[in-house]
Design an enzyme around this catalytic site. Structure first.
Site, PDB file in Angstrom:
ATOM      1  N   LYS A   1       0.850  -1.184   0.000  1.00  0.00           N
ATOM      2  CA  LYS A   1       0.000   0.000   0.000  1.00  0.00           C
ATOM      3  C   LYS A   1       0.888   1.237   0.000  1.00  0.00           C
ATOM      4  O   LYS A   1       1.957   1.257   0.634  1.00  0.00           O
ATOM      5  CB  LYS A   1      -0.899  -0.024   1.239  1.00  0.00           C
ATOM      6  CG  LYS A   1      -1.918   1.118   1.309  1.00  0.00           C
ATOM      7  CD  LYS A   1      -2.814   0.941   2.521  1.00  0.00           C
ATOM      8  CE  LYS A   1      -3.825   2.061   2.650  1.00  0.00           C
ATOM      9  NZ  LYS A   1      -4.729   1.867   3.810  1.00  0.00           N
TER      10      LYS A   1
ATOM     11  N   SER B   1      -9.600   2.002   2.834  1.00  0.00           N
ATOM     12  CA  SER B   1      -8.737   2.772   1.954  1.00  0.00           C
ATOM     13  C   SER B   1      -7.762   1.902   1.148  1.00  0.00           C
ATOM     14  O   SER B   1      -7.174   2.346   0.179  1.00  0.00           O
ATOM     15  CB  SER B   1      -7.931   3.765   2.794  1.00  0.00           C
ATOM     16  OG  SER B   1      -7.111   3.072   3.746  1.00  0.00           O
TER      17      SER B   1
ATOM     18  N   SER C   1      -9.948  -0.509   7.022  1.00  0.00           N
ATOM     19  CA  SER C   1      -9.372  -0.290   5.695  1.00  0.00           C
ATOM     20  C   SER C   1      -8.706  -1.511   5.077  1.00  0.00           C
ATOM     21  O   SER C   1      -8.307  -1.469   3.917  1.00  0.00           O
ATOM     22  CB  SER C   1      -8.368   0.866   5.741  1.00  0.00           C
ATOM     23  OG  SER C   1      -9.050   2.090   5.874  1.00  0.00           O
TER      24      SER C   1
END
Length: 468
Positions: free
Chosen positions: A73, A148, A172
């Protein structure tokens, strides 16, 4: 296409090289580039690392993750590579060091293949807030992948890497795992070092893995977890789990009555929960409903506290030290104001403003202090439940993945986290596992929570549900 590490190991046993496996993943990334999951592919460094691992395999000195290809990420640092938290304000920034989790994975000969798109500074539930455009759900590109960590979820679901790392502040990891049919795990707070993770809300954030198999998820967790001198909040408690997932014993499992009866829940998600409860009882587990009268307070408490922490953490991105600096700025004051106004997206600015408000003079006690008191009440009630039960089950999300642009009200978007923020507010470990398909063709997901540092119980029950 290799979806799991066991498939990679079969290929290696059949004479394939790690380099050829990486090339296969690179082809899959190129094939799926329209999904916008990767912000940058580390082609050169990944192939270089693959060749080194091939040499180690030949000499018999390879680590446990030889051949595993991992995506990061875009808020996890990797030395010598760009990291931006999917924000314009960190444009051109290159990390000077690697996160502890990255170092531990590399030490076992994993290959890092690229950085993955996410909601800007991990703020969002749909991956529509990235400065570099939204990630599309590979299962249905008109729908969101969740946020996210949407890029991480899609990269694993579409077979663009073996495992991906995300961060979970309020769901997330688990929410995008739910929307893409993958497994996503949020460890106990402190189980995994946060060193090298760009902070959103420091007392909530945890790094965790996405995978297509429970075995891959547990293996990566075992390697990443543990005390880190670079992170004072990391725990020295020994791991209670290993890659050998133990057979499940008969457990006492709770479900929250208020969650099952919540009016926001899709009827088929509710039916999935009811079927799971029935199935678990048929397997010999004791499953009982418990009252948790604080469900409606979870999301408000979460946003009061996380926005307060975000307003503090994001103050360092000022247009002076690194990253984006407004070309229109004249003087120090304009450098700060214009760089932050132009560099941050709308959702990040909204949360900074909200956090600054709740910390401001005259409102601190009314909002932030009260929020901390509620957090303690939530922790105590959760501890009370786990004093009587081994595990807790919840839906991961109130519905399946929704269409892009279908939720425009920020408050309604925040309520997507209603079943996931609990684990972050209280610090408990939680996993999202695929658990059936909705009549709309999209995956549904079950969430399993346990008491602090009892990840082993979660993995055991997840294994039984997946294989039954």
């Amino acid at each position: 296409m290799y979806k799991t590490f066991s498939e990679v190991k079969v290929a290696l046993s059949a004479g394939k090289s790690v380099e050829s496996i990486v090339l296969s993943y690179l082809e899959q990334i190129e094939k799926n580039k329209d999904l916008n999951a990767f912000l940058e592919v580390f082609t050169e460094s990944a192939l270089e690392q693959a060749r080194l691992v091939d040499q180690k395999l030949t000499s018999g000195k390879a680590g446990r993750l030889a051949g595993m290809v991992i995506g990061l990420k875009d808020n996890i640092c990797y030395e010598g590579h760009a990291v931006s938290a999917s924000s314009k304000i960190l444009a051109g920034f290159e990390s000077l060091y690697s996160a502890t989790v990255v170092e531990r994975l590399l030490a076992e000969d994993a290959i890092i293949i690229g950085r993955l798109n996410c909601d800007e500074f991990a703020m969002g539930s749909s991956n529509e807030n990235s400065a570099f455009g939204p990630v599309k759900n590979n299962l249905r590109p008109t729908h969101v992948p969740g946020g996210s960590s949407g890029g991480s979820a899609v990269s694993v679901s579409a077979g663009m890497c073996t495992v991906a790392l995300g961060s979970d502040t309020g769901g997330s990891i688990r929410q995008p795992a739910s929307f893409t049919g993958t497994l996503g795990f949020k460890p106990t707070y402190g189980r995994v070092s946060r060193y090298g993770l760009i902070a959103y809300a420091s007392s909530f954030d945890q790094i965790g893995p996405f995978a297509n198999s429970l075995e891959d998820l547990v293996l990566v967790m075992e390697i990443m977890a543990g005390k880190d001198p670079m992170d004072a909040t990391s725990s020295s408690k020994p791991l209670g789990f290993s890659t050998e997932i133990p057979a499940i014993e008969k457990k006492k499992i709770a479900y929250l009555k208020e969650a099952l009866e919540n009016e926001s829940m899709d009827s088929e998600v509710r039916e999935m929960m009811e079927k799971t409860i029935s199935d678990l009882r048929a397997l010999g587990h004791t499953v009982e409903g418990v009252s948790f009268p604080y469900l409606e307070y979870l999301v408000p408490t979460y946003y009061v506290l996380t926005t307060a922490e975000a307003s503090s953490n994001l103050s360092r991105f000022d247009g002076v030290h690194y990253g984006y600096q407004s070309p229109k700025a004249k003087g120090v004051e304009q450098t700060y104001s214009l760089s932050r106004s132009e560099g941050f997206g709308a959702e990040v600015k909204r949360r900074i403003m909200a956090g600054t408000f709740v910390l401001s003079h005259g409102y601190y006690d009314a909002y932030y202090t009260k929020g901390m008191k509620v957090r303690r009440v939530l922790k105590n009630k959760t501890k009370e439940i786990f004093s009587q039960f081994d595990l807790m089950i919840l839906p991961t999300t109130p519905s399946t993945a929704f269409e892009f642009g279908s939720i425009n009200d920020p408050i309604q978007m925040y309520l997507q986290d209603i079943f996931t923020v609990h684990a972050n507010l209280t610090g408990n470990p939680a996993i999202a596992i695929p658990n059936g398909t909705h009549s709309n063709g999209l995956p549904m997901s079950l969430q399993i929570m346990a008491d602090d540092f009892n990840e082993e119980a979660i993995f055991s029950l997840a294994d039984q549900i997946i294989h039954n």
